[in-house]
Every structure is written in structure tokens, then in C-alpha cells.
Scaffold this motif. Structure first.
Motif, PDB file in Angstrom:
ATOM      1  N   ASP A  58       0.835  -1.214   0.000  1.00  0.00           N
ATOM      2  CA  ASP A  58       0.000   0.000   0.000  1.00  0.00           C
ATOM      3  C   ASP A  58       0.866   1.259   0.000  1.00  0.00           C
ATOM      4  O   ASP A  58       0.571   2.234  -0.687  1.00  0.00           O
ATOM      5  N   GLN A  59       1.941   1.240   0.783  1.00  0.00           N
ATOM      6  CA  GLN A  59       2.797   2.425   0.900  1.00  0.00           C
ATOM      7  C   GLN A  59       3.526   2.725  -0.409  1.00  0.00           C
ATOM      8  O   GLN A  59       3.888   3.860  -0.673  1.00  0.00           O
ATOM      9  N   GLU A  60       3.753   1.673  -1.195  1.00  0.00           N
ATOM     10  CA  GLU A  60       4.490   1.888  -2.453  1.00  0.00           C
ATOM     11  C   GLU A  60       3.647   2.622  -3.496  1.00  0.00           C
ATOM     12  O   GLU A  60       4.189   3.167  -4.450  1.00  0.00           O
ATOM     13  N   GLN A  61       2.325   2.614  -3.308  1.00  0.00           N
ATOM     14  CA  GLN A  61       1.460   3.287  -4.285  1.00  0.00           C
ATOM     15  C   GLN A  61       1.559   4.800  -4.088  1.00  0.00           C
ATOM     16  O   GLN A  61       1.713   5.288  -2.969  1.00  0.00           O
ATOM     17  N   SER A  62       1.436   5.525  -5.209  1.00  0.00           N
ATOM     18  CA  SER A  62       1.344   6.979  -5.109  1.00  0.00           C
ATOM     19  C   SER A  62      -0.066   7.342  -4.661  1.00  0.00           C
ATOM     20  O   SER A  62      -0.987   6.525  -4.748  1.00  0.00           O
ATOM     21  N   ALA A  63      -0.216   8.579  -4.196  1.00  0.00           N
ATOM     22  CA  ALA A  63      -1.546   9.019  -3.757  1.00  0.00           C
ATOM     23  C   ALA A  63      -2.455   9.133  -4.977  1.00  0.00           C
ATOM     24  O   ALA A  63      -2.058   9.654  -6.024  1.00  0.00           O
ATOM     25  N   ALA A  64      -3.694   8.630  -4.845  1.00  0.00           N
ATOM     26  CA  ALA A  64      -4.653   8.715  -5.955  1.00  0.00           C
ATOM     27  C   ALA A  64      -5.189  10.138  -6.049  1.00  0.00           C
ATOM     28  O   ALA A  64      -5.267  10.852  -5.041  1.00  0.00           O
ATOM     29  N   SER A  65      -5.545  10.562  -7.274  1.00  0.00           N
ATOM     30  CA  SER A  65      -6.132  11.896  -7.434  1.00  0.00           C
ATOM     31  C   SER A  65      -7.520  11.898  -6.814  1.00  0.00           C
ATOM     32  O   SER A  65      -8.281  10.950  -7.007  1.00  0.00           O
ATOM     33  N   PRO A  66      -7.858  12.945  -6.077  1.00  0.00           N
ATOM     34  CA  PRO A  66      -9.180  12.957  -5.433  1.00  0.00           C
ATOM     35  C   PRO A  66     -10.302  13.115  -6.461  1.00  0.00           C
ATOM     36  O   PRO A  66     -10.127  13.784  -7.492  1.00  0.00           O
ATOM     37  N   THR A  67     -11.427  12.482  -6.207  1.00  0.00           N
ATOM     38  CA  THR A  67     -12.572  12.580  -7.122  1.00  0.00           C
ATOM     39  C   THR A  67     -13.660  13.476  -6.537  1.00  0.00           C
ATOM     40  O   THR A  67     -14.425  14.090  -7.269  1.00  0.00           O
ATOM     41  N   ASP A  68     -13.705  13.560  -5.232  1.00  0.00           N
ATOM     42  CA  ASP A  68     -14.692  14.393  -4.549  1.00  0.00           C
ATOM     43  C   ASP A  68     -14.370  15.881  -4.795  1.00  0.00           C
ATOM     44  O   ASP A  68     -13.207  16.281  -4.668  1.00  0.00           O
ATOM     45  N   PRO A  69     -15.378  16.709  -5.156  1.00  0.00           N
ATOM     46  CA  PRO A  69     -15.086  18.128  -5.468  1.00  0.00           C
ATOM     47  C   PRO A  69     -14.418  18.877  -4.309  1.00  0.00           C
ATOM     48  O   PRO A  69     -13.491  19.660  -4.543  1.00  0.00           O
ATOM     49  N   ALA A  70     -14.879  18.611  -3.076  1.00  0.00           N
ATOM     50  CA  ALA A  70     -14.268  19.321  -1.927  1.00  0.00           C
ATOM     51  C   ALA A  70     -12.792  18.944  -1.808  1.00  0.00           C
ATOM     52  O   ALA A  70     -11.929  19.802  -1.595  1.00  0.00           O
ATOM     53  N   ALA A  71     -12.499  17.643  -1.974  1.00  0.00           N
ATOM     54  CA  ALA A  71     -11.109  17.192  -1.866  1.00  0.00           C
ATOM     55  C   ALA A  71     -10.275  17.763  -3.016  1.00  0.00           C
ATOM     56  O   ALA A  71      -9.089  18.089  -2.823  1.00  0.00           O
ATOM     57  N   GLN A  72     -10.889  17.894  -4.190  1.00  0.00           N
ATOM     58  CA  GLN A  72     -10.146  18.478  -5.321  1.00  0.00           C
ATOM     59  C   GLN A  72      -9.769  19.924  -5.013  1.00  0.00           C
ATOM     60  O   GLN A  72      -8.646  20.366  -5.289  1.00  0.00           O
ATOM     61  N   ASN A  92     -11.979  22.074   3.041  1.00  0.00           N
ATOM     62  CA  ASN A  92     -11.584  21.406   1.790  1.00  0.00           C
ATOM     63  C   ASN A  92     -10.231  20.707   1.944  1.00  0.00           C
ATOM     64  O   ASN A  92     -10.043  19.581   1.471  1.00  0.00           O
ATOM     65  N   LEU A  93      -9.313  21.404   2.603  1.00  0.00           N
ATOM     66  CA  LEU A  93      -7.985  20.809   2.808  1.00  0.00           C
ATOM     67  C   LEU A  93      -8.101  19.521   3.635  1.00  0.00           C
ATOM     68  O   LEU A  93      -7.478  18.503   3.326  1.00  0.00           O
ATOM     69  N   LEU A  94      -8.937  19.566   4.673  1.00  0.00           N
ATOM     70  CA  LEU A  94      -9.136  18.363   5.506  1.00  0.00           C
ATOM     71  C   LEU A  94      -9.749  17.243   4.667  1.00  0.00           C
ATOM     72  O   LEU A  94      -9.365  16.071   4.806  1.00  0.00           O
ATOM     73  N   ALA A  95     -10.688  17.609   3.798  1.00  0.00           N
ATOM     74  CA  ALA A  95     -11.316  16.595   2.925  1.00  0.00           C
ATOM     75  C   ALA A  95     -10.248  15.954   2.046  1.00  0.00           C
ATOM     76  O   ALA A  95     -10.239  14.734   1.827  1.00  0.00           O
ATOM     77  N   TYR A  96      -9.303  16.756   1.562  1.00  0.00           N
ATOM     78  CA  TYR A  96      -8.215  16.206   0.738  1.00  0.00           C
ATOM     79  C   TYR A  96      -7.294  15.313   1.564  1.00  0.00           C
ATOM     80  O   TYR A  96      -6.957  14.187   1.164  1.00  0.00           O
ATOM     81  N   LEU A  97      -6.927  15.799   2.753  1.00  0.00           N
ATOM     82  CA  LEU A  97      -6.019  14.992   3.600  1.00  0.00           C
ATOM     83  C   LEU A  97      -6.658  13.646   3.981  1.00  0.00           C
ATOM     84  O   LEU A  97      -5.961  12.666   4.176  1.00  0.00           O
ATOM     85  N   GLN A  98      -8.003  13.644   4.088  1.00  0.00           N
ATOM     86  CA  GLN A  98      -8.694  12.392   4.416  1.00  0.00           C
ATOM     87  C   GLN A  98      -8.553  11.352   3.304  1.00  0.00           C
ATOM     88  O   GLN A  98      -8.751  10.159   3.537  1.00  0.00           O
ATOM     89  N   THR A  99      -8.267  11.816   2.080  1.00  0.00           N
ATOM     90  CA  THR A  99      -8.170  10.855   0.964  1.00  0.00           C
ATOM     91  C   THR A  99      -6.799  10.155   0.908  1.00  0.00           C
ATOM     92  O   THR A  99      -6.604   9.239   0.126  1.00  0.00           O
ATOM     93  N   LEU A 100      -5.865  10.609   1.744  1.00  0.00           N
ATOM     94  CA  LEU A 100      -4.486  10.078   1.650  1.00  0.00           C
ATOM     95  C   LEU A 100      -4.347   8.810   2.475  1.00  0.00           C
ATOM     96  O   LEU A 100      -3.777   8.813   3.561  1.00  0.00           O
ATOM     97  N   HIS A 101      -4.914   7.727   1.940  1.00  0.00           N
ATOM     98  CA  HIS A 101      -4.898   6.463   2.703  1.00  0.00           C
ATOM     99  C   HIS A 101      -3.616   5.682   2.498  1.00  0.00           C
ATOM    100  O   HIS A 101      -2.964   5.817   1.506  1.00  0.00           O
TER     101      HIS A 101
END
Ligand code: CUA
Length: 347
Positions: free
Chosen positions: A239-253, A338-347
Motif C-alpha cells: 500500500d505504501q508503495e502506491q502513489s496518492a490517488a487523485s481525489p474525485t470528490d469536489p471538496a477534496a479536489q 476542503n484541505l481536511l477533505a483532501y487529507l482524508q483521501t491520503l490512505h
């Protein structure tokens, strides 16, 4: 009067000590970090040494106290007796020799056991299965898995039963790497590489702590060692080797744009984020955030990783860790959400 007061304070001190220990146990996901509760071979050797030294110390203390009482009793009897006991003036002349001989024997045993323990801890028998670089910084820990090319912070994942070789250095001042349940302390010194091998015999979360005073937030320079089964560790690594996925949610974008425009990207790496416009120096001032949400804590094991703590940390880190490099971010509430919404996507 003073002695009476001191005696009255002892129960209070005990209660305070016990309650502080409970506090550590309840706010941290890790076990109570006691060197006397070892979970790895190096720590087990050090704990044995501690018990041996305690046993010798206790025996000598009891012997000295016993001799002291014997001497007092003898003195009383001598003063009570009418005739002085001068029939045998040589009696007791061998005592100093006996005391010196006993001291030499005890010190030689303890010294020998010390040297043996040091040798075993410094030269672990197995070849290390994994190599990790740890760079201590004010006031957090950068962790690099050189074989996999991944980077994380403040949480070191290791597989159970495998020796893990750690190359330790520091970026700014001298720190000390200490996971009491797995190993003794090791200094992290700028421009120098010290190495140690840790191994966990049981799965678990082991609390680590900087053990060398390094400035204002020395006490808040913690970290966690997470020992997992081989399968869980490999999953984590994958999982760690993967790059972060681009966010799809508008707030996260929108949050991603805030991340880039508010200056976060100057210090924090997110692999996969197209930040070519950001002038990034090679000096990584803050932790890699690519998989921020895979961590249990933020701010070097100071706070549990949840949205509320993250919001508080992003908007006013100086309140939590005064003196840390993380500046106050003057974001309006919408940008922060919005920034928090983006940080939440960084799994
Ligand atoms: Cu780093 Cu104390």
C-alpha cells in the motif's frame, strides 16, 4: 515535623505516579513502554542485566544493613558488660580484607555480565532481514525504507520475528532513539550513522521516545513501532508503495489546490501530486504525507490521527507544539474544510 509532613506526602506521590502511568496507557495505542517488559531479544538481554544488578544490589544492601545492626548490638553489649573484652585484640582484623575481596568478586561478575550483554546486543546473530534509515529531526522521525523507496514518519512498521537493521542519524541536533521494549537507547548524531538491530517477538504497537534532550518539544518527540505478521507487513508495504490517488470528490479536489497554493507543498511531499509549479528544495522540512491516513497518530505520536486533531494541527500547530517548524496556517474555514477533505483521501 518535617519528617512527618514528608511521610504524609508519600501516599499522595504514589497516587500521582500511578495515575500518570494510567494516563500514558489510555491515551496511546501502544503498550506501556517498560524496559522490564521486553518483547525482543536485545531488550530481553538488557532486562536480564537489570535484574542481575538489582539482585546483587539488594543482597549487598541487606548484608551491609545486617552488619550494621550486628555492630550496634555488639557495641551495646560491650558497654553493658563490666569487664572489657580484651582477651583477643586481633579479633575482627580480617574484616577489611573480606570486604575488599567480596567487592572485587561482585564487581567482576557484574562487569563481566555487562560486557557479555553489550557484545550480544551489539552483534545480533542473524542477518538483518530489513534495512531502514531513521533520521531524527526537531521534533519528529523521518523513516525511509531504502529497499522499497518509500518514506513515512513517526511510525515504523516491521514484521514479527525478523531482525531489522536501523541506520540512525540526525538532521539538526543530537537525539536518541529508544524503544524500551525492543532495544536500549542509541544516539542519533548529525553527520554520523549509528546502527542498531531491533526485533519484535510478538505483534504489537511499541512506543518509542527521543531520549536525549533536544529542545522545547523533546518530550513530544515520540514514535511507534508497529510489529505485524509477515503477511500484514507485506500488505502495508505494498500500500505504501502506491502513489496518492487523485481525489474525485469536489471538496477534496479544491483541498488539493489549497494544499498547493497555501504553501504546504514546500515542506510536505505527497507522491503522485503534480506539484511541478512548486519550487521544492531537497530539504524535507515536514513529514511525507502520501499515506497520512494510514498512521495512528500525528505530530510525532502526540495526538491520535483524527479529523478534529488534524484541523487543530493544520490551523494552529504552535498551540500543540510551540517551537515546531509547522507554521500557523491562516486559512478561511471553507479552505480548511476542503484541505481536511483532501487529507482524508491520503490512505
Ligand atoms: Cu529529539 Cu529529544
Amino acid at each position: 515535623m518535617l519528617i512527618k509532613r514528608a511521610c504524609r506526602a508519600i501516599p499522595l506521590l504514589l497516587i500521582l505516579l500511578l495515575s500518570s502511568a494510567c494516563g500514558v496507557a489510555s491515551t496511546s495505542p501502544a503498550q506501556l513502554p517498560s524496559a522490564l517488559n521486553p518483547r525482543g531479544p536485545a531488550a530481553a538481554h538488557l532486562a536480564s542485566l537489570w535484574w542481575v544488578m538489582l539482585a546483587f544490589g539488594t543482597a549487598i544492601f541487606l548484608l551491609v544493613i545486617g552488619l550494621l545492626f550486628a555492630a550496634l548490638l555488639r557495641g551495646r553489649r560491650a558497654t553493658a558488660a563490666t569487664a572489657p573484652d580484651d582477651a583477643n585484640p586481633d579479633k575482627g582484623r580480617n574484616w577489611p580484607l573480606f570486604a575488599i575481596g567480596l567487592s572485587v568478586i561482585v564487581l567482576a561478575i557484574v562487569f563481566g555480565y555487562n560486557v557479555y550483554t553489550l557484545a550480544v546486543v551489539e552483534n545480533p546473530p542473524n542477518n538483518p532481514g530489513i534495512k531502514i534509515q531513521v533520521i531524527a529531526r526537531r521534533w519528529w522521525w523521518e523513516v525511509r525504507y531504502t529497499d522499497s523507496g518509500i518514506e513515512t514518519a513517526n511510525e515504523i512498521h516491521i514484521p514479527v520475528g525478523v531482525p531489522v537493521h536501523i541506520e540512525l542519524t540526525a538532521y539538526d541536533v543530537i537525539h536518541s532513539f529508544w524503544v524500551p521494549q525492543l532495544h536500549g537507547k542509541m544516539d542519533a548524531i548529525p553527520t554520523r550513522i549509528n546502527s542498531l538491530t531491533i526485533q519484535a517477538d510478538q505483534p504489537g504497537v511499541y512506543r518509542g521516545q527521543c531520549a536525549e534532550f533536544c529542545g522545547l518539544q523533546h518530550a513530544n518527540m515520540g514514535f511507534l513501532v508497529i510489529a505485524q505478521s509477515k503477511a500484514d507487513y507485506n500488505n502495508w508495504l505494498h500500500d505504501q508503495e502506491q502513489s496518492a490517488a487523485s481525489p474525485t470528490d469536489p471538496a477534496a479536489q479544491k483541498g488539493q489546490q489549497v494544499f498547493l497554493s497555501a504553501g504546504c507543498a514546500f515542506c510536505h511531499m505527497i507522491r503522485g501530486l503534480d506539484d511541478t509549479d512548486v519550487v521544492r528544495t531537497d530539504v524535507r522540512l515536514g513529514p511525507d504525507l502520501t499515506h497520512l491516513q494510514s498512521r495512528m497518530t500525528i505530530a510525532a505520536a502526540t495526538l491520535p490521527d483524527n479529523t478534529g486533531n488534524l484541523a487543530g494541527w493544520v490551523s494552529d500547530a504552535q498551540h500543540t507544539k510551540p517551537g515546531s517548524l509547522m507554521p500557523e496556517m491562516y486559512l478561511n474555514s471553507q479552505d480548511l474544510q476542503n484541505l481536511l477533505a483532501y487529507l482524508q483521501t491520503l490512505h
